[in-house]
Write a protein that holds these residues in place. Structure first.
Motif, short mmCIF file in Angstrom:
data_model
loop_
_atom_site.label_atom_id
_atom_site.label_comp_id
_atom_site.label_asym_id
_atom_site.label_seq_id
_atom_site.Cartn_x
_atom_site.Cartn_y
_atom_site.Cartn_z
N THR A 1 0.81 -1.22 0.00
CA THR A 1 0.00 0.00 0.00
C THR A 1 0.85 1.27 0.00
O THR A 1 0.37 2.33 -0.43
N VAL A 2 2.09 1.20 0.48
CA VAL A 2 2.95 2.39 0.54
C VAL A 2 4.21 2.25 -0.33
O VAL A 2 5.01 3.18 -0.39
N ALA B 1 4.91 5.03 -2.95
CA ALA B 1 5.32 6.30 -2.32
C ALA B 1 6.75 6.23 -1.82
O ALA B 1 7.53 7.18 -1.98
N ILE B 2 7.13 5.11 -1.21
CA ILE B 2 8.50 4.94 -0.72
C ILE B 2 9.47 4.93 -1.90
O ILE B 2 10.53 5.57 -1.85
N GLU C 1 11.43 11.42 5.39
CA GLU C 1 10.18 11.75 4.68
C GLU C 1 9.09 10.72 4.94
O GLU C 1 7.92 11.09 5.05
N ILE C 2 9.45 9.45 5.02
CA ILE C 2 8.45 8.42 5.33
C ILE C 2 7.79 8.73 6.66
O ILE C 2 6.56 8.65 6.80
N GLN D 1 5.71 12.15 6.53
CA GLN D 1 4.45 11.99 5.81
C GLN D 1 3.54 10.94 6.45
O GLN D 1 2.44 10.69 5.93
N ASN D 2 3.99 10.33 7.53
CA ASN D 2 3.21 9.29 8.21
C ASN D 2 2.72 8.20 7.24
O ASN D 2 1.57 7.80 7.27
N LEU D 3 3.64 7.73 6.41
CA LEU D 3 3.27 6.70 5.43
C LEU D 3 2.95 5.36 6.08
O LEU D 3 2.19 4.58 5.54
N ILE D 4 3.57 5.12 7.23
CA ILE D 4 3.28 3.89 7.96
C ILE D 4 3.07 4.26 9.43
O ILE D 4 3.59 5.27 9.90
#
Length: 152
Positions: A26-27, A30-31, A82-83, A86-89
């Motif tokens: 799901t991420v 973006a990563i 940045e991960i 951006q609260n990607l996980i």
């Protein structure tokens, strides 16, 4: 010769801290985009990038004005920052301290591209630890002698 010419292909691989499965599908896109941007910032051409849950593989042309160590440090540090920003996980994201970086000749680029592209299938047969030890052996490196330890 009046001009210097270089073309150094680097196949880099690094994992999440303790090999945690944080790079979920799901991420992943973006990563990958964050990693791609960090290589652009270092003026390195990214040819191939792929990952599975716990590690990434990159194939890039090294900027002749940069050291491999500084490029990888920048990519890992800035992308993890940045991960998290951006609260990607939901978890705190950290890359493992070490990495592997292996140079390759122009004649091997397509082979490395294919290897990177097929990570999902490859890791149905092999864990990251097994894969990484194969890389070390193939390149004449022994893990323990070079500071490689289990889950650093």
């Amino acid at each position: 010769m009046s001009h210097s010419k270089t073309k150094t292909w680097i196949h880099a691989v690094f994992s999440t801290k303790n090999r945690q499965p944080l790079i979920r599908k799901t991420v992943r896109r973006a990563i990958h985009q964050l990693i791609r941007q960090q290589l652009i910032d270092q003026s390195c051409y990214l040819d191939s990038l792929n990952s599975v849950d716990d590690h990434v593989h990159l194939l890039f042309l090294l900027n002749p004005q940069r050291l491999v160590a500084e490029v990888v440090k920048h990519v890992k540090g800035s992308s993890s920052h940045e991960i998290n920003r951006q609260n990607l996980i939901p978890e705190q994201f950290v890359w493992q301290t070490g990495y592997g970086a292996f140079s390759g000749s122009e004649s091997q680029v397509e082979r490395v591209r294919q290897y990177i592209a097929h990570q999902e299938e490859h890791h149905q047969k092999l864990t990251f630890a097994e894969e990484y030890h194969q890389f070390l052996n193939f390149h004449g490196l022994s893990g323990e002698e070079n500071g490689e330890v289990g889950n650093r």
